[in-house]
Design a protein around this motif. Structure first.
Motif, PDB file in Angstrom:
ATOM      1  N   VAL A  15     -28.555 -11.551   2.634  1.00  0.00           N
ATOM      2  CA  VAL A  15     -27.627 -10.973   1.777  1.00  0.00           C
ATOM      3  C   VAL A  15     -27.481  -9.525   2.767  1.00  0.00           C
ATOM      4  O   VAL A  15     -28.586  -8.899   1.665  1.00  0.00           O
ATOM      5  N   GLY A  16     -26.417  -8.810   2.896  1.00  0.00           N
ATOM      6  CA  GLY A  16     -26.527  -7.746   3.025  1.00  0.00           C
ATOM      7  C   GLY A  16     -26.262  -7.064   2.319  1.00  0.00           C
ATOM      8  O   GLY A  16     -25.667  -7.002   1.435  1.00  0.00           O
ATOM      9  N   VAL A  17     -27.452  -5.827   2.435  1.00  0.00           N
ATOM     10  CA  VAL A  17     -27.172  -4.939   0.991  1.00  0.00           C
ATOM     11  C   VAL A  17     -27.425  -3.365   1.349  1.00  0.00           C
ATOM     12  O   VAL A  17     -27.903  -3.131   2.549  1.00  0.00           O
ATOM     13  N   LEU A  18     -25.537  -2.978   0.908  1.00  0.00           N
ATOM     14  CA  LEU A  18     -25.813  -1.135   1.226  1.00  0.00           C
ATOM     15  C   LEU A  18     -26.322   0.007   0.018  1.00  0.00           C
ATOM     16  O   LEU A  18     -25.372  -0.713  -0.850  1.00  0.00           O
ATOM     17  N   ILE A  19     -27.251   1.239   0.426  1.00  0.00           N
ATOM     18  CA  ILE A  19     -27.764   1.597  -0.733  1.00  0.00           C
ATOM     19  C   ILE A  19     -27.015   2.727  -0.706  1.00  0.00           C
ATOM     20  O   ILE A  19     -26.748   3.333   0.492  1.00  0.00           O
ATOM     21  N   ARG A  20     -26.610   3.503  -2.332  1.00  0.00           N
ATOM     22  CA  ARG A  20     -26.262   4.387  -1.966  1.00  0.00           C
ATOM     23  C   ARG A  20     -26.978   4.903  -3.519  1.00  0.00           C
ATOM     24  O   ARG A  20     -26.904   4.559  -3.813  1.00  0.00           O
ATOM     25  N   THR A  21     -27.310   6.780  -3.063  1.00  0.00           N
ATOM     26  CA  THR A  21     -27.730   7.454  -4.514  1.00  0.00           C
ATOM     27  C   THR A  21     -26.244   7.466  -5.414  1.00  0.00           C
ATOM     28  O   THR A  21     -24.994   7.297  -4.156  1.00  0.00           O
ATOM     29  N   GLY A  22     -26.493   7.622  -6.393  1.00  0.00           N
ATOM     30  CA  GLY A  22     -25.223   9.030  -7.428  1.00  0.00           C
ATOM     31  C   GLY A  22     -24.609   9.430  -6.533  1.00  0.00           C
ATOM     32  O   GLY A  22     -23.109   9.696  -6.678  1.00  0.00           O
ATOM     33  N   ALA A  23     -25.676  10.230  -6.468  1.00  0.00           N
ATOM     34  CA  ALA A  23     -24.934  11.262  -5.268  1.00  0.00           C
ATOM     35  C   ALA A  23     -23.945  11.193  -4.315  1.00  0.00           C
ATOM     36  O   ALA A  23     -23.520  12.211  -3.442  1.00  0.00           O
ATOM     37  N   GLU A  24     -24.906  10.488  -2.857  1.00  0.00           N
ATOM     38  CA  GLU A  24     -24.219  10.502  -1.800  1.00  0.00           C
ATOM     39  C   GLU A  24     -22.259   9.220  -2.127  1.00  0.00           C
ATOM     40  O   GLU A  24     -22.075   9.477  -1.198  1.00  0.00           O
ATOM     41  N   LEU A  25     -22.689   8.806  -3.395  1.00  0.00           N
ATOM     42  CA  LEU A  25     -21.346   8.215  -3.427  1.00  0.00           C
ATOM     43  C   LEU A  25     -21.005   8.815  -4.067  1.00  0.00           C
ATOM     44  O   LEU A  25     -18.743   9.057  -3.904  1.00  0.00           O
ATOM     45  N   ALA A  26     -21.065   9.562  -4.719  1.00  0.00           N
ATOM     46  CA  ALA A  26     -19.832  11.528  -5.029  1.00  0.00           C
ATOM     47  C   ALA A  26     -19.700  11.682  -3.907  1.00  0.00           C
ATOM     48  O   ALA A  26     -19.008  12.135  -3.908  1.00  0.00           O
ATOM     49  N   ALA A  27     -20.139  11.942  -3.470  1.00  0.00           N
ATOM     50  CA  ALA A  27     -20.432  12.781  -1.836  1.00  0.00           C
ATOM     51  C   ALA A  27     -18.936  11.875  -1.147  1.00  0.00           C
ATOM     52  O   ALA A  27     -18.019  12.627  -0.738  1.00  0.00           O
ATOM     53  N   VAL A  28     -19.336  10.443  -1.130  1.00  0.00           N
ATOM     54  CA  VAL A  28     -18.184   9.367  -0.876  1.00  0.00           C
ATOM     55  C   VAL A  28     -16.756   9.408  -1.078  1.00  0.00           C
ATOM     56  O   VAL A  28     -15.751  10.092  -0.241  1.00  0.00           O
ATOM     57  N   LEU A  29     -16.433  10.542  -2.655  1.00  0.00           N
ATOM     58  CA  LEU A  29     -15.472   9.995  -3.086  1.00  0.00           C
ATOM     59  C   LEU A  29     -15.157  11.530  -2.971  1.00  0.00           C
ATOM     60  O   LEU A  29     -13.290  11.121  -2.604  1.00  0.00           O
ATOM     61  N   GLN A  30     -16.191  12.359  -2.941  1.00  0.00           N
ATOM     62  CA  GLN A  30     -15.266  13.544  -2.966  1.00  0.00           C
ATOM     63  C   GLN A  30     -14.908  13.822  -0.711  1.00  0.00           C
ATOM     64  O   GLN A  30     -13.664  14.325  -1.092  1.00  0.00           O
ATOM     65  N   ALA A  31     -15.416  13.691  -0.330  1.00  0.00           N
ATOM     66  CA  ALA A  31     -14.640  13.586   0.936  1.00  0.00           C
ATOM     67  C   ALA A  31     -13.916  12.681   1.718  1.00  0.00           C
ATOM     68  O   ALA A  31     -13.304  12.771   2.722  1.00  0.00           O
ATOM     69  N   ASN A  32     -13.072  11.795   0.751  1.00  0.00           N
ATOM     70  CA  ASN A  32     -11.887  10.327   0.847  1.00  0.00           C
ATOM     71  C   ASN A  32     -11.090  12.132   1.339  1.00  0.00           C
ATOM     72  O   ASN A  32     -10.521  12.034   1.126  1.00  0.00           O
ATOM     73  N   PRO A  33     -10.366  10.926   2.831  1.00  0.00           N
ATOM     74  CA  PRO A  33      -9.627  11.907   3.887  1.00  0.00           C
ATOM     75  C   PRO A  33      -7.961  11.943   3.128  1.00  0.00           C
ATOM     76  O   PRO A  33      -7.262  12.351   4.236  1.00  0.00           O
ATOM     77  N   PHE A  34      -7.841  10.540   2.680  1.00  0.00           N
ATOM     78  CA  PHE A  34      -7.185   9.831   2.330  1.00  0.00           C
ATOM     79  C   PHE A  34      -7.141  10.589   0.776  1.00  0.00           C
ATOM     80  O   PHE A  34      -6.055   9.072   0.020  1.00  0.00           O
ATOM     81  N   LYS A  35      -7.031  11.732  -0.158  1.00  0.00           N
ATOM     82  CA  LYS A  35      -6.954  11.352  -1.233  1.00  0.00           C
ATOM     83  C   LYS A  35      -5.372  10.803  -2.172  1.00  0.00           C
ATOM     84  O   LYS A  35      -5.207  11.191  -3.217  1.00  0.00           O
ATOM     85  N   SER A  36      -4.284  11.782  -1.125  1.00  0.00           N
ATOM     86  CA  SER A  36      -2.882  11.495  -1.552  1.00  0.00           C
ATOM     87  C   SER A  36      -2.612  10.141  -1.786  1.00  0.00           C
ATOM     88  O   SER A  36      -1.642  10.060  -2.147  1.00  0.00           O
ATOM     89  N   ALA A  37      -3.495   9.637  -0.898  1.00  0.00           N
ATOM     90  CA  ALA A  37      -2.915   7.967  -0.258  1.00  0.00           C
ATOM     91  C   ALA A  37      -3.410   6.835  -1.960  1.00  0.00           C
ATOM     92  O   ALA A  37      -4.032   7.481  -2.860  1.00  0.00           O
ATOM     93  N   ALA A  38      -2.576   5.626  -2.066  1.00  0.00           N
ATOM     94  CA  ALA A  38      -2.462   5.016  -3.189  1.00  0.00           C
ATOM     95  C   ALA A  38      -4.715   4.834  -3.323  1.00  0.00           C
ATOM     96  O   ALA A  38      -5.160   3.874  -2.152  1.00  0.00           O
ATOM     97  N   PRO A  39      -5.135   4.763  -4.238  1.00  0.00           N
ATOM     98  CA  PRO A  39      -6.507   4.390  -4.001  1.00  0.00           C
ATOM     99  C   PRO A  39      -6.834   2.899  -4.075  1.00  0.00           C
ATOM    100  O   PRO A  39      -7.892   2.354  -3.770  1.00  0.00           O
ATOM    101  N   ASN A  40      -6.063   2.507  -4.108  1.00  0.00           N
ATOM    102  CA  ASN A  40      -6.088   1.031  -4.103  1.00  0.00           C
ATOM    103  C   ASN A  40      -5.379   0.661  -2.730  1.00  0.00           C
ATOM    104  O   ASN A  40      -6.083  -0.770  -2.499  1.00  0.00           O
ATOM    105  N   ARG A  41      -5.542   1.583  -1.891  1.00  0.00           N
ATOM    106  CA  ARG A  41      -4.836   1.007  -0.500  1.00  0.00           C
ATOM    107  C   ARG A  41      -5.612   1.678   0.456  1.00  0.00           C
ATOM    108  O   ARG A  41      -5.495   1.157   1.558  1.00  0.00           O
ATOM    109  N   THR A  42      -6.790   3.108   0.194  1.00  0.00           N
ATOM    110  CA  THR A  42      -7.913   3.243   0.913  1.00  0.00           C
ATOM    111  C   THR A  42      -9.314   2.909   0.085  1.00  0.00           C
ATOM    112  O   THR A  42      -9.593   2.572  -0.931  1.00  0.00           O
TER     113      THR A  42
END
Length: 172
Positions: free
Chosen positions: A72-99
């Motif tokens: 079973v594949g597992v992808l790991i992120r630290t809390g800080a890395e995950l916060a950076a993923v959210l911050q770096a989202n290039p489609f922030k103005s788009a619907a979050p459930n479609r991004t």
């Protein structure tokens, strides 16, 4: 202690890879992880550990393989890395459930977007160890195939945002 988020690949999706979240929590606790919490049934788990990310991944993958009888594949992120993923989202103005962020183990290849096929108006962008996709018309009828994402797992921005909140909130 490091706060981690583990994303399990192909768990409880489309009738495959059944894994009750109570079992996942128990596996994590048996591995010595603490403050374990799962979020929705698609294989998202937040916990703390003294182990390095690579050790967390190996430990969890071994437990899951013993349980499921297959990798079973597992992808790991630290809390800080995950916060950076959210911050770096290039489609922030788009619907979050479609991004979505498609989480990968390594940096996506520079040509990952060029090698995608079946594009029907989806917007895509490369992240650090993610590929972002905005499905303007939703995912249900999309024909998009991204070969570089084949070993990854996607989570929408609503899920990512909730997990970021969980990693920044004090543990119970």
């Amino acid at each position: 202690m490091t706060q981690y988020v583990a994303f399990l690949r192909a768990v409880n999706v489309g009738g495959t890879g059944k894994l009750p979240m109570a079992e996942l929590r128990a596996m994590c606790e048996s591995a010595g992880f603490i403050h374990v919490r799962t979020y929705i049934a698609s294989g998202n788990v937040v916990f703390e550990s003294r182990l390095a990310a690579a050790s967390v991944k190996r430990t969890l993958e071994a437990s899951l393989e013993a349980y499921a009888g297959k990798p079973v594949g597992v992808l790991i992120r630290t809390g800080a890395e995950l916060a950076a993923v959210l911050q770096a989202n290039p489609f922030k103005s788009a619907a979050p459930n479609r991004t979505v962020a498609i989480f990968l183990d390594a940096q996506p290849p520079a040509d990952a977007l060029a090698k995608a096929s079946g594009r029907q108006g989806e917007d895509m962008a490369l992240g650090t160890r993610e590929i972002y996709v905005h499905y303007g018309e939703g995912m249900a009828h999309s024909k998009l195939k991204i070969p570089a994402a084949s070993a990854g797992t996607a989570r929408n921005m609503n899920t990512v945002a909730t997990l970021v909140e969980w990693t920044t909130a004090p543990a119970d």
